[in-house]
Design a protein around this motif. Structure first.
Motif, PDB file in Angstrom:
ATOM      1  N   ILE A   9       0.844  -1.212   0.000  1.00  0.00           N
ATOM      2  CA  ILE A   9       0.000   0.000   0.000  1.00  0.00           C
ATOM      3  C   ILE A   9       0.874   1.255   0.000  1.00  0.00           C
ATOM      4  O   ILE A   9       0.401   2.346   0.271  1.00  0.00           O
ATOM      5  CB  ILE A   9      -0.985   0.022   1.198  1.00  0.00           C
ATOM      6  N   ALA A  81      -3.308  -1.257  -5.149  1.00  0.00           N
ATOM      7  CA  ALA A  81      -2.579  -1.341  -3.885  1.00  0.00           C
ATOM      8  C   ALA A  81      -3.390  -2.160  -2.901  1.00  0.00           C
ATOM      9  O   ALA A  81      -4.619  -2.155  -2.948  1.00  0.00           O
ATOM     10  CB  ALA A  81      -2.352   0.055  -3.314  1.00  0.00           C
ATOM     11  N   THR A  83      -5.158  -5.161  -0.845  1.00  0.00           N
ATOM     12  CA  THR A  83      -5.816  -6.437  -1.057  1.00  0.00           C
ATOM     13  C   THR A  83      -6.955  -6.314  -2.071  1.00  0.00           C
ATOM     14  O   THR A  83      -7.867  -5.521  -1.855  1.00  0.00           O
ATOM     15  CB  THR A  83      -6.345  -6.955   0.304  1.00  0.00           C
ATOM     16  N   ILE A  86     -11.021  -5.548  -1.478  1.00  0.00           N
ATOM     17  CA  ILE A  86     -11.270  -4.627  -0.366  1.00  0.00           C
ATOM     18  C   ILE A  86     -11.284  -3.210  -0.937  1.00  0.00           C
ATOM     19  O   ILE A  86     -10.223  -2.643  -1.235  1.00  0.00           O
ATOM     20  CB  ILE A  86     -10.190  -4.776   0.749  1.00  0.00           C
ATOM     21  N   ALA A  87     -12.490  -2.678  -1.130  1.00  0.00           N
ATOM     22  CA  ALA A  87     -12.683  -1.374  -1.801  1.00  0.00           C
ATOM     23  C   ALA A  87     -11.977  -1.361  -3.154  1.00  0.00           C
ATOM     24  O   ALA A  87     -11.492  -0.324  -3.606  1.00  0.00           O
ATOM     25  CB  ALA A  87     -12.208  -0.216  -0.920  1.00  0.00           C
ATOM     26  N   ASP A  88     -11.886  -2.492  -3.765  1.00  0.00           N
ATOM     27  CA  ASP A  88     -11.243  -2.681  -5.061  1.00  0.00           C
ATOM     28  C   ASP A  88     -11.936  -3.851  -5.760  1.00  0.00           C
ATOM     29  O   ASP A  88     -12.563  -4.680  -5.090  1.00  0.00           O
ATOM     30  CB  ASP A  88      -9.759  -3.061  -4.867  1.00  0.00           C
ATOM     31  N   SER A 111      -3.105  -4.431   3.749  1.00  0.00           N
ATOM     32  CA  SER A 111      -4.380  -3.760   3.514  1.00  0.00           C
ATOM     33  C   SER A 111      -4.442  -2.578   4.471  1.00  0.00           C
ATOM     34  O   SER A 111      -4.152  -2.728   5.668  1.00  0.00           O
ATOM     35  CB  SER A 111      -5.551  -4.700   3.757  1.00  0.00           C
ATOM     36  N   ALA A 112      -4.803  -1.411   3.952  1.00  0.00           N
ATOM     37  CA  ALA A 112      -4.835  -0.200   4.778  1.00  0.00           C
ATOM     38  C   ALA A 112      -5.831  -0.356   5.923  1.00  0.00           C
ATOM     39  O   ALA A 112      -5.620   0.168   7.020  1.00  0.00           O
ATOM     40  CB  ALA A 112      -5.198   1.001   3.910  1.00  0.00           C
ATOM     41  N   PHE A 132     -15.681   3.378   1.284  1.00  0.00           N
ATOM     42  CA  PHE A 132     -15.807   4.812   0.993  1.00  0.00           C
ATOM     43  C   PHE A 132     -17.229   5.291   1.257  1.00  0.00           C
ATOM     44  O   PHE A 132     -18.171   4.748   0.686  1.00  0.00           O
ATOM     45  CB  PHE A 132     -15.475   5.090  -0.474  1.00  0.00           C
ATOM     46  N   TYR A 157     -12.708   4.421   4.486  1.00  0.00           N
ATOM     47  CA  TYR A 157     -11.710   4.999   3.597  1.00  0.00           C
ATOM     48  C   TYR A 157     -12.249   6.370   3.172  1.00  0.00           C
ATOM     49  O   TYR A 157     -13.461   6.514   2.964  1.00  0.00           O
ATOM     50  CB  TYR A 157     -11.520   4.124   2.348  1.00  0.00           C
ATOM     51  N   LEU A 185       0.025   5.404   5.258  1.00  0.00           N
ATOM     52  CA  LEU A 185       0.552   4.225   5.967  1.00  0.00           C
ATOM     53  C   LEU A 185       1.656   3.540   5.155  1.00  0.00           C
ATOM     54  O   LEU A 185       1.524   3.399   3.930  1.00  0.00           O
ATOM     55  CB  LEU A 185      -0.592   3.245   6.246  1.00  0.00           C
ATOM     56  N   GLU A 212      -3.287   9.513   1.357  1.00  0.00           N
ATOM     57  CA  GLU A 212      -4.382   8.551   1.539  1.00  0.00           C
ATOM     58  C   GLU A 212      -4.755   8.438   3.015  1.00  0.00           C
ATOM     59  O   GLU A 212      -3.879   8.431   3.882  1.00  0.00           O
ATOM     60  CB  GLU A 212      -3.947   7.197   0.997  1.00  0.00           C
ATOM     61  N   TYR A 213      -6.057   8.323   3.255  1.00  0.00           N
ATOM     62  CA  TYR A 213      -6.555   8.333   4.634  1.00  0.00           C
ATOM     63  C   TYR A 213      -7.483   7.163   4.955  1.00  0.00           C
ATOM     64  O   TYR A 213      -8.308   6.780   4.133  1.00  0.00           O
ATOM     65  CB  TYR A 213      -7.357   9.610   4.898  1.00  0.00           C
ATOM     66  N   VAL A 214      -7.342   6.693   6.189  1.00  0.00           N
ATOM     67  CA  VAL A 214      -8.330   5.778   6.760  1.00  0.00           C
ATOM     68  C   VAL A 214      -8.803   6.412   8.064  1.00  0.00           C
ATOM     69  O   VAL A 214      -7.985   6.913   8.843  1.00  0.00           O
ATOM     70  CB  VAL A 214      -7.736   4.388   7.068  1.00  0.00           C
TER      71      VAL A 214
HETATM   72  N1  SAM Z   1      -7.468  -2.552  -1.619  1.00  0.00           N
HETATM   73  C1  SAM Z   1      -6.893  -1.515  -0.798  1.00  0.00           C
HETATM   74  C2  SAM Z   1      -6.609  -2.078   0.598  1.00  0.00           C
HETATM   75  O1  SAM Z   1      -6.571  -3.298   0.748  1.00  0.00           O
HETATM   76  O2  SAM Z   1      -6.396  -1.288   1.528  1.00  0.00           O
HETATM   77  C3  SAM Z   1      -7.765  -0.278  -0.750  1.00  0.00           C
HETATM   78  C4  SAM Z   1      -8.019   0.336  -2.097  1.00  0.00           C
HETATM   79  S1  SAM Z   1      -9.028   1.758  -2.045  1.00  0.00           S
HETATM   80  C5  SAM Z   1      -9.361   2.060  -3.747  1.00  0.00           C
HETATM   81  C6  SAM Z   1      -7.883   3.053  -1.699  1.00  0.00           C
HETATM   82  C7  SAM Z   1      -8.127   3.658  -0.320  1.00  0.00           C
HETATM   83  O3  SAM Z   1      -7.499   2.843   0.667  1.00  0.00           O
HETATM   84  C8  SAM Z   1      -7.501   5.033  -0.144  1.00  0.00           C
HETATM   85  O4  SAM Z   1      -8.360   6.055  -0.611  1.00  0.00           O
HETATM   86  C9  SAM Z   1      -7.342   5.104   1.368  1.00  0.00           C
HETATM   87  O5  SAM Z   1      -8.578   5.377   2.002  1.00  0.00           O
HETATM   88  C10 SAM Z   1      -6.938   3.646   1.670  1.00  0.00           C
HETATM   89  N2  SAM Z   1      -5.473   3.512   1.599  1.00  0.00           N
HETATM   90  C11 SAM Z   1      -4.779   2.812   0.671  1.00  0.00           C
HETATM   91  N3  SAM Z   1      -3.456   2.908   0.920  1.00  0.00           N
HETATM   92  C12 SAM Z   1      -3.317   3.678   2.021  1.00  0.00           C
HETATM   93  C13 SAM Z   1      -2.202   4.158   2.763  1.00  0.00           C
HETATM   94  N4  SAM Z   1      -0.962   3.858   2.418  1.00  0.00           N
HETATM   95  N5  SAM Z   1      -2.444   4.925   3.857  1.00  0.00           N
HETATM   96  C14 SAM Z   1      -3.700   5.234   4.216  1.00  0.00           C
HETATM   97  N6  SAM Z   1      -4.784   4.825   3.542  1.00  0.00           N
HETATM   98  C15 SAM Z   1      -4.606   4.057   2.461  1.00  0.00           C
END
Ligand code: SAM
Length: 223
Positions: A9, A81, A83, A86-88, A111-112, A132, A157, A185, A212-214
């Motif tokens: 990620i 990025a 998994t 997961i939101a993908d 995974s974030a 999201f 997310y 992260l 990117e934020y969680v």
């Molecule tokens: N499949 C990914 C996962 O397993 O975390 C998530 C994909 S989703 C399209 C992308 C979102 O994940 C970002 O907008 C953010 O909310 C979160 N995210 C992904 N990478 C991140 C990181 N390095 N730090 C913080 N949040 C992250």
């Protein structure tokens, strides 16, 4: 075999040995973004034919990927990025493979969602991942209200430019609960801010959220 392969990620050092092994051995790599995955593969010196598999072509790409697996080929599915699924993209492909009794497995990894939950310091034994939230405030509040009385830690997310509005709506719906905002992260400027929602909002005031934020928010505590 259909493989769902988690990828880093942010920090490429988080690729797993098994992810590399599976990507090297796969007949095809199905990628959410072939350009981005091309860079990842190049970094690890892997040359592989790619199939585009993203939310806009899922319907068309899925039968092709399934057809390859049915023909005995191995396909490794990766998202931009983290998994897949997961939101993908990923879920519908796994569902189809299961329905057709095809061999499907996963290479677990970053995974974030999990990293933010664990680092939040909030209860992690039971949580709800909401992905999201809707972009517009009215719909977002309705979306948040679903979990107002839930005892589970909530994980969202959010994009940087909606972060402050999201936190304001979360405060309005949930009250001033303990929460955490995880940013970038595994990257150079990784941070996790922890505090009551109002404190996090105050900390972010006058800043321009980037990266990117969680967001993790404590569940409702028993009255
Ligand atoms: N499949 C990914 C996962 O397993 O975390 C998530 C994909 S989703 C399209 C992308 C979102 O994940 C970002 O907008 C953010 O909310 C979160 N995210 C992904 N990478 C991140 C990181 N390095 N730090 C913080 N949040 C992250």
């Amino acid at each position: 075999m259909l493989y769902l392969v988690s990828t880093p990620i942010g920090n490429l050092g988080d690729i797993t040995l098994r992810a590399l092994e599976v990507l090297r051995a796969a007949d095809y790599v199905a990628s959410e973004d072939t350009r981005k995955t091309g860079l990842l593969l190049k970094h690890f010196d892997i040359k592989k034919p790619q199939i585009a598999f993203h939310e806009h072509n899922e319907e068309k790409a899925r039968p092709r990927i399934i057809g390859l697996v049915q023909a005995g080929q191995s396909v490794a599915v990766v998202s931009n990025a983290g998994t897949p699924g997961i939101a993908d993209p990923g879920y519908t492909l796994v569902r189809r493979a299961i329905d057709l009794d095809l061999p499907v497995t996963m290479v677990p990894g970053p995974s974030a969602l999990v990293m933010a939950l664990v680092l939040s310091g909030l209860p992690s034994h039971s949580f709800t991942f909401r992905g999201f939230p809707p972009r517009k405030s009215g719909k977002r509040r309705t979306f948040l209200e679903v979990d107002r009385d839930s005892p589970h830690t909530l994980v969202f997310y959010e994009s940087p430019h909606r972060l402050r509005d999201f936190l304001a709506d979360a405060l309005a719906v949930y009250g001033d609960r303990p929460a955490a905002v995880a940013n970038e992260l595994t990257k150079m400027f990784e941070s996790v801010r922890r505090g009551a929602l109002s404190e996090l909002i105050a900390q972010l005031e006058g800043t321009e959220p980037r990266g990117e934020y969680v967001v993790v928010i404590e569940g409702a505590v028993d009255q």
